[in-house]
Design a protein around this motif. Structure first.
Motif, short mmCIF file in Angstrom:
data_model
loop_
_atom_site.label_atom_id
_atom_site.label_comp_id
_atom_site.label_asym_id
_atom_site.label_seq_id
_atom_site.Cartn_x
_atom_site.Cartn_y
_atom_site.Cartn_z
N ASP A 1 0.78 -1.27 -0.10
CA ASP A 1 0.07 0.00 -0.10
C ASP A 1 0.76 1.31 0.03
N ALA A 2 0.58 2.69 0.19
CA ALA A 2 1.23 3.59 0.12
C ALA A 2 1.72 3.03 1.28
N GLU A 3 1.90 3.29 2.37
CA GLU A 3 2.75 3.51 3.77
C GLU A 3 3.79 2.09 3.08
N GLY A 4 3.77 1.54 2.75
CA GLY A 4 4.28 0.00 2.49
C GLY A 4 5.45 0.53 1.50
N ILE A 5 4.71 1.40 0.75
CA ILE A 5 6.14 1.93 -1.00
C ILE A 5 6.52 3.71 0.04
N GLU B 1 1.36 10.23 -8.78
CA GLU B 1 1.50 10.58 -10.61
C GLU B 1 1.23 10.85 -11.38
N VAL B 2 1.07 9.13 -11.47
CA VAL B 2 0.26 8.68 -12.94
C VAL B 2 -0.82 8.17 -12.66
N ASP B 3 -0.80 7.28 -11.33
CA ASP B 3 -2.54 6.96 -11.13
C ASP B 3 -3.30 7.22 -10.46
N GLU B 4 -2.93 8.03 -9.23
CA GLU B 4 -3.94 9.02 -8.18
C GLU B 4 -3.87 7.70 -7.66
N VAL B 5 -3.17 7.37 -7.00
CA VAL B 5 -3.27 5.89 -6.21
C VAL B 5 -1.94 5.61 -5.90
N ASP B 6 -0.86 4.89 -4.48
CA ASP B 6 0.01 4.49 -4.08
C ASP B 6 -0.47 3.03 -4.23
N GLN B 7 0.36 2.20 -5.37
CA GLN B 7 -0.09 0.71 -4.46
C GLN B 7 0.62 -0.40 -5.89
N VAL B 8 0.99 -1.23 -5.16
CA VAL B 8 1.51 -2.55 -5.97
C VAL B 8 0.32 -3.71 -5.88
N VAL B 9 -0.16 -3.86 -6.66
CA VAL B 9 -1.23 -5.50 -6.99
C VAL B 9 -0.40 -6.62 -7.91
N LEU B 10 -1.43 -7.80 -7.06
CA LEU B 10 -0.85 -8.76 -7.64
C LEU B 10 -2.39 -9.21 -8.55
N LEU B 11 -2.45 -9.52 -9.91
CA LEU B 11 -3.16 -9.39 -11.12
C LEU B 11 -3.27 -11.56 -11.94
#
Length: 192
Positions: free
Chosen positions: A14-18, A177-187
């Motif tokens: 999540d944002a904090e993790g990044i 800056e690009v997607d308006e949210v900070d996260q890393v997602v596994l799809l």
């Protein structure tokens, strides 16, 4: 308060993790490079650029020195981009962006910054593109996520998070800056 669309998949960072991850990478860069005046950060388009900008700020906050910063477009160095005489490409082609290196790379330590390391082909293309601007003394690699499945002998110097994945899964990095949210997602394949 802004609301964002719910992203399918499983959130790995999540944002904090990044933020924590980038903070650790910035600390490692300071520790491993004695003379920061000879170090430059170069973000690989598209999400490597904002990551490099964030690392630059974090390093400046800690070391009191602002590293040179650049951005690199690798489009014409990729091995999956084919220009065919007078015919349409077989696959969708990537968007060409600006390369901006307002400093001499000759004799410097250049740290390439990218979001996800997968097969290594993007990094190979980035090294090829970088060498067109001169011969750095060293090239290092910083990535937010390393998902494995290397096809080329490329290893990062700074890794935010190792993410064991299957080939059918996709790691999607989303940045403010690009997607308006900070996260890393596994799809998985169905969600891609």
């Amino acid at each position: 308060m802004q609301q964002h669309a719910v992203t399918p998949g499983r959130v790995l960072l999540d944002a904090e993790g990044i933020q924590r991850t980038l903070s650790r990478i910035a600390h490692e860069i300071i520790e491993r490079n004695e003379d920061l005046e000879d170090v430059a950060l170069v973000g690989i388009h598209s999400r490597g650029v904002p990551l490099a900008q964030r690392l630059r700020r974090l390093i400046a906050d800690r070391a009191g020195f602002e590293l040179d910063l650049g951005q690199l477009d690798i489009t014409f160095h990729r091995d999956d981009v084919h220009v065919r005489a007078g015919q349409a490409p077989r696959r969708a082609q990537p968007l060409v962006r600006d390369t901006k290196l307002d400093f001499d790379v000759e004799g410097r330590t250049v740290i390439l910054v990218d979001d996800v390391l997968f097969t290594g082909r993007t990094i190979r293309a980035a090294i090829d593109a970088l060498l067109e601007y001169g011969r750095p003394e060293r090239v290092q690699l910083a990535v937010l996520a390393d998902r494995g499945h290397r096809e080329l002998p490329i290893r990062p110097d700074y890794v935010g998070k190792n993410l064991p994945t299957s080939r059918g899964e996709r790691v999607q990095v989303q940045l403010l800056e690009v997607d308006e949210v900070d996260q890393v997602v596994l799809l998985d394949e169905a969600e891609s």
